[in-house]
Design a protein around this motif. Structure first.
Motif, PDB file in Angstrom:
ATOM      1  N   PRO A   3       0.832  -1.210   0.000  1.00 30.57           N
ATOM      2  CA  PRO A   3       0.000   0.000   0.000  1.00 30.57           C
ATOM      3  C   PRO A   3       0.867   1.261   0.000  1.00 30.57           C
ATOM      4  CG  PRO A   3      -0.015  -1.027   2.168  1.00 30.57           C
ATOM      5  CD  PRO A   3       0.746  -1.947   1.242  1.00 30.57           C
ATOM      6  N   GLU A   4       0.305   2.327  -0.558  1.00 32.03           N
ATOM      7  CA  GLU A   4       1.024   3.602  -0.568  1.00 32.03           C
ATOM      8  C   GLU A   4       1.219   4.092   0.859  1.00 32.03           C
ATOM      9  OE1 GLU A   4       0.129   6.864  -3.355  1.00 32.03           O
ATOM     10  OE2 GLU A   4      -1.463   5.536  -4.051  1.00 32.03           O
ATOM     11  N   THR A   5       2.338   4.751   1.072  1.00 37.18           N
ATOM     12  CA  THR A   5       2.612   5.338   2.375  1.00 37.18           C
ATOM     13  C   THR A   5       1.620   6.464   2.628  1.00 37.18           C
ATOM     14  OG1 THR A   5       4.948   4.834   2.113  1.00 37.18           O
ATOM     15  CG2 THR A   5       4.368   6.484   3.772  1.00 37.18           C
ATOM     16  N   LEU A   6       1.076   6.492   3.826  1.00 37.61           N
ATOM     17  CA  LEU A   6       0.144   7.549   4.195  1.00 37.61           C
ATOM     18  C   LEU A   6       0.940   8.803   4.540  1.00 37.61           C
ATOM     19  CD1 LEU A   6      -2.851   8.152   4.602  1.00 37.61           C
ATOM     20  CD2 LEU A   6      -2.548   7.561   7.014  1.00 37.61           C
ATOM     21  N   THR A   7       0.716   9.837   3.766  1.00 40.64           N
ATOM     22  CA  THR A   7       1.426  11.105   3.975  1.00 40.64           C
ATOM     23  C   THR A   7       0.391  12.207   4.204  1.00 40.64           C
ATOM     24  OG1 THR A   7       1.361  11.688   1.629  1.00 40.64           O
ATOM     25  CG2 THR A   7       3.285  10.411   2.390  1.00 40.64           C
TER      26      THR A   7
END
Length: 193
Positions: A3-7
């Motif tokens: 999953p994409e990193t939560l930024t």
């Protein structure tokens, strides 16, 4: 696939979409988390409160205008030309925000009402940009004023009809461009030697 990193940026993008879909009265942090596929606790790790998240998304929206205008401030060329272009670009940016996506504009007007500090910082930034242009004009000998900062504040106030959101309903009226150009030209003549 991982999953994409939560930024913070991803959260703000999702928040904008949730606000567009539900409006400010119904949009929740849970809706934002759901749109991102994370828990609402994950969102709160980046933005401690719903208010902080709403202020951040409002600041992001206002900063888009500031960033567009900062390019004109740092451009080469005569200060009077840069001031002319800066004022026109501010008017166009605000007019597009109101006209291109009226629902999102209305949403942001609600958020701005809740985020006075964000708006104050935005206005301070815009007046600082104006000050920089006016100081350049004084250095060139094109503009004459004893106080560029006070003059920048006056110019910003004098052009309020063309950037203050309370005037947004007027921005689509016939003749508004001619009105803007008349005020802008009057200001430029007043600053010249």
């Amino acid at each position: 696939m991982a999953p994409e990193t939560l930024t913070p940026e991803r959260i703000l993008e999702a928040t904008e979409e949730v606000l567009r879909r539900y409006g400010p009265a119904k949009a929740t942090v849970v809706d934002v988390a759901r749109a991102l596929g994370v828990s609402h606790g994950s969102v709160y790790r980046h933005f401690r409160t719903k208010t902080a998240l709403r202020e951040a998304v409002t600041a992001r929206w206002l900063d888009r205008t500031s960033q567009q205008l900062s390019v004109i401030v740092s451009d080469e060329g005569p200060a009077d030309d840069r001031l002319r272009r800066w004022l026109a670009a501010l008017f166009e940016a605000k007019r597009h925000k109101a006209g291109d996506d009226p629902e999102l504009f209305a949403t942001y007007m609600t958020l701005i009402g809740e985020s006075g500090g964000v708006v104050d910082r935005h206005v301070t930034d815009l007046e600082s940009q104006l000050t920089t242009i006016i100081e350049a004009g004084v250095s060139e000998g094109t503009f004459h004023t004893p106080s560029p900062a006070s003059t920048a504040h006056a110019v910003f106030s004098a052009t309020g009809r063309f950037h203050d959101p309370c005037y947004a309903p007027e921005w689509s009226h016939p003749g508004i461009t001619a009105d803007f150009e008349a005020v802008r030209d009057l200001i430029l003549r007043g600053l010249q030697a």
